[in-house]
Scaffold this motif. Structure first.
Motif, PDB file in Angstrom:
ATOM      1  N   ASP A   1      -4.545  -8.913  -2.353  1.00 23.06           N
ATOM      2  CA  ASP A   1      -5.414 -10.082  -2.190  1.00 23.06           C
ATOM      3  C   ASP A   1      -4.700 -11.366  -2.587  1.00 23.06           C
ATOM      4  OD1 ASP A   1      -8.191 -11.228  -1.752  1.00 23.06           O
ATOM      5  OD2 ASP A   1      -7.844 -11.836  -3.830  1.00 23.06           O
ATOM      6  N   GLN A   2      -3.881 -11.290  -3.628  1.00 20.72           N
ATOM      7  CA  GLN A   2      -3.119 -12.462  -4.050  1.00 20.72           C
ATOM      8  C   GLN A   2      -2.049 -12.842  -3.032  1.00 20.72           C
ATOM      9  OE1 GLN A   2      -3.506 -14.361  -7.096  1.00 20.72           O
ATOM     10  NE2 GLN A   2      -5.452 -13.285  -6.911  1.00 20.72           N
ATOM     11  N   MET A   3      -1.510 -11.856  -2.350  1.00 19.64           N
ATOM     12  CA  MET A   3      -0.441 -12.112  -1.386  1.00 19.64           C
ATOM     13  C   MET A   3      -0.959 -12.702  -0.072  1.00 19.64           C
ATOM     14  SD  MET A   3       2.497 -11.371  -2.771  1.00 19.64           S
ATOM     15  CE  MET A   3       3.618 -11.147  -1.387  1.00 19.64           C
TER      16      MET A   3
ATOM     17  N   ASP B   1       0.823  -1.214   0.000  1.00 21.38           N
ATOM     18  CA  ASP B   1       0.000   0.000   0.000  1.00 21.38           C
ATOM     19  C   ASP B   1       0.855   1.261   0.000  1.00 21.38           C
ATOM     20  OD1 ASP B   1      -2.164  -1.692   0.101  1.00 21.38           O
ATOM     21  OD2 ASP B   1      -2.340  -1.613   2.273  1.00 21.38           O
ATOM     22  N   LYS B   2       1.789   1.363   0.939  1.00 19.14           N
ATOM     23  CA  LYS B   2       2.542   2.598   1.074  1.00 19.14           C
ATOM     24  C   LYS B   2       3.628   2.727   0.004  1.00 19.14           C
ATOM     25  CE  LYS B   2       4.803   5.491   4.557  1.00 19.14           C
ATOM     26  NZ  LYS B   2       5.284   5.583   5.959  1.00 19.14           N
ATOM     27  N   PHE B   3       4.447   1.695  -0.155  1.00 17.09           N
ATOM     28  CA  PHE B   3       5.551   1.763  -1.112  1.00 17.09           C
ATOM     29  C   PHE B   3       5.048   1.982  -2.536  1.00 17.09           C
ATOM     30  CE2 PHE B   3       8.099  -0.817  -4.164  1.00 17.09           C
ATOM     31  CZ  PHE B   3       9.190   0.024  -4.264  1.00 17.09           C
ATOM     32  N   LEU B   4       4.059   1.192  -2.961  1.00 16.29           N
ATOM     33  CA  LEU B   4       3.567   1.324  -4.338  1.00 16.29           C
ATOM     34  C   LEU B   4       2.794   2.623  -4.546  1.00 16.29           C
ATOM     35  CD1 LEU B   4       2.509  -2.314  -5.343  1.00 16.29           C
ATOM     36  CD2 LEU B   4       4.597  -1.063  -5.932  1.00 16.29           C
ATOM     37  N   THR B   5       2.164   3.127  -3.504  1.00 19.20           N
ATOM     38  CA  THR B   5       1.502   4.428  -3.620  1.00 19.20           C
ATOM     39  C   THR B   5       2.530   5.530  -3.841  1.00 19.20           C
ATOM     40  OG1 THR B   5      -0.368   3.739  -2.243  1.00 19.20           O
ATOM     41  CG2 THR B   5       0.039   6.110  -2.443  1.00 19.20           C
ATOM     42  N   ILE B   6       3.596   5.504  -3.066  1.00 20.96           N
ATOM     43  CA  ILE B   6       4.659   6.505  -3.235  1.00 20.96           C
ATOM     44  C   ILE B   6       5.284   6.375  -4.624  1.00 20.96           C
ATOM     45  CG2 ILE B   6       6.954   7.212  -2.429  1.00 20.96           C
ATOM     46  CD1 ILE B   6       6.019   6.403   0.398  1.00 20.96           C
ATOM     47  N   LEU B   7       5.518   5.145  -5.072  1.00 23.06           N
ATOM     48  CA  LEU B   7       6.101   4.937  -6.399  1.00 23.06           C
ATOM     49  C   LEU B   7       5.160   5.474  -7.479  1.00 23.06           C
ATOM     50  CD1 LEU B   7       8.514   3.770  -7.934  1.00 23.06           C
ATOM     51  CD2 LEU B   7       7.352   1.547  -7.940  1.00 23.06           C
ATOM     52  N   HIS B   8       3.871   5.211  -7.335  1.00 20.11           N
ATOM     53  CA  HIS B   8       2.885   5.717  -8.292  1.00 20.11           C
ATOM     54  C   HIS B   8       2.918   7.246  -8.337  1.00 20.11           C
ATOM     55  CE1 HIS B   8      -0.967   5.555 -10.526  1.00 20.11           C
ATOM     56  NE2 HIS B   8      -1.252   6.662  -9.860  1.00 20.11           N
ATOM     57  N   GLU B   9       2.941   7.868  -7.170  1.00 21.46           N
ATOM     58  CA  GLU B   9       2.996   9.331  -7.123  1.00 21.46           C
ATOM     59  C   GLU B   9       4.289   9.859  -7.726  1.00 21.46           C
ATOM     60  OE1 GLU B   9       2.501   9.973  -2.963  1.00 21.46           O
ATOM     61  OE2 GLU B   9       0.306   9.736  -3.014  1.00 21.46           O
TER      62      GLU B   9
ATOM     63  N   PRO C   1      -4.421   2.062  -7.685  1.00 22.52           N
ATOM     64  CA  PRO C   1      -5.157   1.492  -6.547  1.00 22.52           C
ATOM     65  C   PRO C   1      -5.764   0.131  -6.858  1.00 22.52           C
ATOM     66  CG  PRO C   1      -5.661   3.828  -6.777  1.00 22.52           C
ATOM     67  CD  PRO C   1      -4.834   3.450  -7.982  1.00 22.52           C
ATOM     68  N   GLU C   2      -6.287  -0.041  -8.080  1.00 20.95           N
ATOM     69  CA  GLU C   2      -6.886  -1.327  -8.455  1.00 20.95           C
ATOM     70  C   GLU C   2      -5.848  -2.440  -8.469  1.00 20.95           C
ATOM     71  OE1 GLU C   2      -9.125   2.069 -10.285  1.00 20.95           O
ATOM     72  OE2 GLU C   2      -7.020   1.456 -10.224  1.00 20.95           O
ATOM     73  N   SER C   3      -4.672  -2.137  -9.030  1.00 13.94           N
ATOM     74  CA  SER C   3      -3.617  -3.148  -9.082  1.00 13.94           C
ATOM     75  C   SER C   3      -3.083  -3.456  -7.695  1.00 13.94           C
ATOM     76  CB  SER C   3      -2.481  -2.668  -9.990  1.00 13.94           C
ATOM     77  OG  SER C   3      -2.906  -2.622 -11.341  1.00 13.94           O
TER      78      SER C   3
ATOM     79  N   GLY D   1      -3.440  -2.753 -18.825  1.00 15.56           N
ATOM     80  CA  GLY D   1      -4.640  -2.662 -18.013  1.00 15.56           C
ATOM     81  C   GLY D   1      -4.329  -2.876 -16.548  1.00 15.56           C
ATOM     82  N   ALA D   2      -5.031  -2.143 -15.697  1.00 15.31           N
ATOM     83  CA  ALA D   2      -4.850  -2.335 -14.260  1.00 15.31           C
ATOM     84  C   ALA D   2      -5.141  -3.780 -13.892  1.00 15.31           C
ATOM     85  CB  ALA D   2      -5.775  -1.398 -13.493  1.00 15.31           C
ATOM     86  N   THR D   3      -4.320  -4.352 -13.042  1.00 13.12           N
ATOM     87  CA  THR D   3      -4.348  -5.737 -12.545  1.00 13.12           C
ATOM     88  C   THR D   3      -3.864  -6.752 -13.570  1.00 13.12           C
ATOM     89  OG1 THR D   3      -6.602  -6.480 -13.137  1.00 13.12           O
ATOM     90  CG2 THR D   3      -6.369  -5.139 -11.130  1.00 13.12           C
TER      91      THR D   3
END
Length: 542
Positions: free
Chosen positions: A160-162, A108-116, A152-154, A498-500
């Motif tokens: 969920d997979q993890m 959540d945090k790492f990938l959000t920062i990377l996305h930003e 966010p979708e990905s 595509g997302a996901t």
């Protein structure tokens, strides 16, 4: 700014020269040898002068300074194997700590920062992709992939997979994925930065990553490691050893990875021949091979397809002058619409033109060696294919020139699907702008659909395939029966992200014996079952 300084710096896209040391566990380290990178425009205008200056700089005869800015855009330190091994050791230590960090931080945090960060650094990202020779429009396409993979979708799908949990018989039943450990990544020379950024998902899974920056185009990799991946890791407090990157020749680095007791997975991009040979070495060394090899993608255009849209999608076969693995490589046409589709495609192809990668509207890239193009074209025409358009070398201004850097987008027509693989351009991947259009024999629709599905399923490769049709029955049949490939696209851009949805990976000569669609966060992990009871309930074994 002194070009001799190796201090970490924020790169301004307007600055003409850049310098990066080896990236060892979050620290930049200078070197005694450097690889210098010519400016793409300079190479196209005067390759002799650019390459001559590069050789003098690489050998240390002279030192790069601002007077070279019109030819040389930057440099990257060459790493010796001792530094590489230090990076592997640091990665091994880091993953023991990083894998225990909660998913809320890693995903959540790492990938959000990377996305930003992708958003904040979009201009610089496209700029460094341009330094790798990517036309601006393709750089924007690659940035879209990065944004979608961290959306966010990905992130929700990945999480969920993890960790998937249910409660049953007073117990918590969990299926979780655990990081493999140390993941090394050997990117392709034609798209190194975008490929290394795939490692962001492996990092989010709890792995540590060690990447190689190709000598031919190392700048983008080193910038992305410093300013994108490394930045996001630091922001969440990840151990410094989670990420290292080194510039060097592939064979010594690959040998070091194979020999290292610390390496768990090796993500390898390259030709099918070299990749499948390397796969055997990985298995012998007890490393997991994750292969991204050649593609020979098939597009089906059924008789009720929107021909304008289909022709536009087929034009993607010429993006980057065909030097991308996931573009249309061959087309199967229903005979009822073959002539009309070809007419539309030829008209759209005429709108493509060569140019500098930093110019808007340019989609063609230089092709350094033309011999294989002419060999494949000669083979096709000699075996009965019709040359529809193209077939020549062209100069930067679009005029025909056998010594030009570019090749004309070339279309050939082949009548009959049954024996079409006698032609090399249909059977094998082509990595230049040559698109075979195969018109299937007339027959009953059910028979034609079965023939098409079998044709796709027997493709030696299996990266992407796509379908253009409106009849839902036709779409449903092909979806149910096409089992080859990592991605199947219906009525959309063949190269769409595509997302996901995984963006890479496939079967056959594309992904090796264990090939499948590649979601790096999942391919670099393994499944573990987990049963947790409260301790107050007696054990029940049935």
């Amino acid at each position: 700014m002194s070009i001799e300084s190796i201090e970490k710096k924020t790169v301004d896209p307007t600055v003409r020269q850049h310098s990066f040391g080896s990236y060892l566990a979050g620290t930049e380290i200078s070197g005694s040898e450097w690889v210098h990178v010519p400016l793409p425009r300079a190479l196209m205008d005067d390759s002799f002068s650019s390459l001559s200056l590069k050789r003098r700089l690489d050998t240390g005869e002279i030192v790069m300074d601002e007077s070279h800015a019109n030819l040389i855009v930057g440099r990257v330190a060459l790493a010796d194997i001792a530094i590489v091994e230090r990076g592997l050791e640091a990665a091994h230590r880091a993953t023991k700590e990083w894998r225990a960090v909660p998913l809320g931080v890693r995903i959540d945090k790492f990938l959000t920062i990377l996305h930003e960060r992708f958003v904040q650094k979009s201009e610089e990202l496209e700029y460094f992709l341009g330094l790798e020779g990517h036309p601006r429009e393709l750089a924007r396409w690659e940035r879209t992939s990065m944004l979608l993979s961290t959306s966010p979708e990905s992130r929700a799908y990945f999480r969920d997979q993890m960790w998937h949990e249910i409660h049953h018989n007073d117990r918590r039943n969990i299926v979780r994925r655990l990081p493999d450990g140390v993941v090394t990544l050997n990117p392709p020379a034609n798209a190194p930065m975008a490929s290394v950024l795939l490692a962001g998902l492996s990092l989010a899974a709890g792995n540590a990553v060690v990447a190689r920056a190709p000598r031919s185009s190392p700048l983008g990799v080193m910038w992305a490691v410093n300013e994108l991946l490394g930045y996001a890791l630091a922001e969440v407090g990840a151990p410094a050893g989670c990420l290292s990157a080194f510039c060097g020749d592939p064979q010594p680095m690959l040998d070091a990875w194979l020999a290292s007791p610390y390496v768990n997975d090796i993500m390898y991009f390259g030709s099918s021949e070299n990749g499948l040979s390397f796969e055997r070495k990985c298995v012998e060394s007890q490393k997991k091979p994750i292969l991204e090899l050649a593609g020979n993608d098939i597009v089906v255009v059924w008789r009720d397809a929107n021909l304008d849209h289909a022709a536009t999608a087929l034009l993607e076969g010429f993006f980057g002058s065909g030097q991308l693995c996931m573009i249309p490589n061959q087309v199967v046409l229903h005979p009822d619409i073959a002539d009309a589709l070809i007419e539309k495609l030829v008209a759209k192809t005429a709108e493509l033109y060569p140019g500098y990668p930093d110019e808007d509207g340019v989609l063609l890239s230089p092709v350094l060696r033309h011999e294989k193009f002419y060999k494949f074209l000669e083979d096709a025409v000699g075996k009965g294919a019709e040359l529809i358009v193209g077939g020549h070398g062209i100069a930067l201004d679009g005029t025909r020139d056998s010594a030009g850097f570019f090749l004309e987008p070339t279309i050939i027509r082949i009548d009959g699907l049954a024996d079409s693989r006698r032609i090399d351009a249909v059977k094998y991947e082509t990595f230049f702008p040559l698109l075979p259009l195969v018109v299937i024999e007339r027959g009953d629709d059910d028979d034609l659909l079965a023939t098409i599905a079998e044709f796709i399923n027997t493709n030696l490769y299996g990266l992407r395939n796509s379908i253009w049709a409106k009849d839902q029955g036709v779409i449903d049949y092909l979806i149910a029966n096409i089992v080859n490939g990592g991605l199947l696209v219906v009525n959309a851009s063949h190269i769409a992200f595509g997302a996901t949805v995984p963006s890479h990976g496939g079967t056959g000569l594309t992904g090796g014996v264990s090939g499948e669609a590649n979601h790096p966060g999942l391919r670099t992990t393994h499944v573990q079952g987990l049963i947790v009871a409260d301790g107050d309930t007696p054990p029940i074994h049935r």
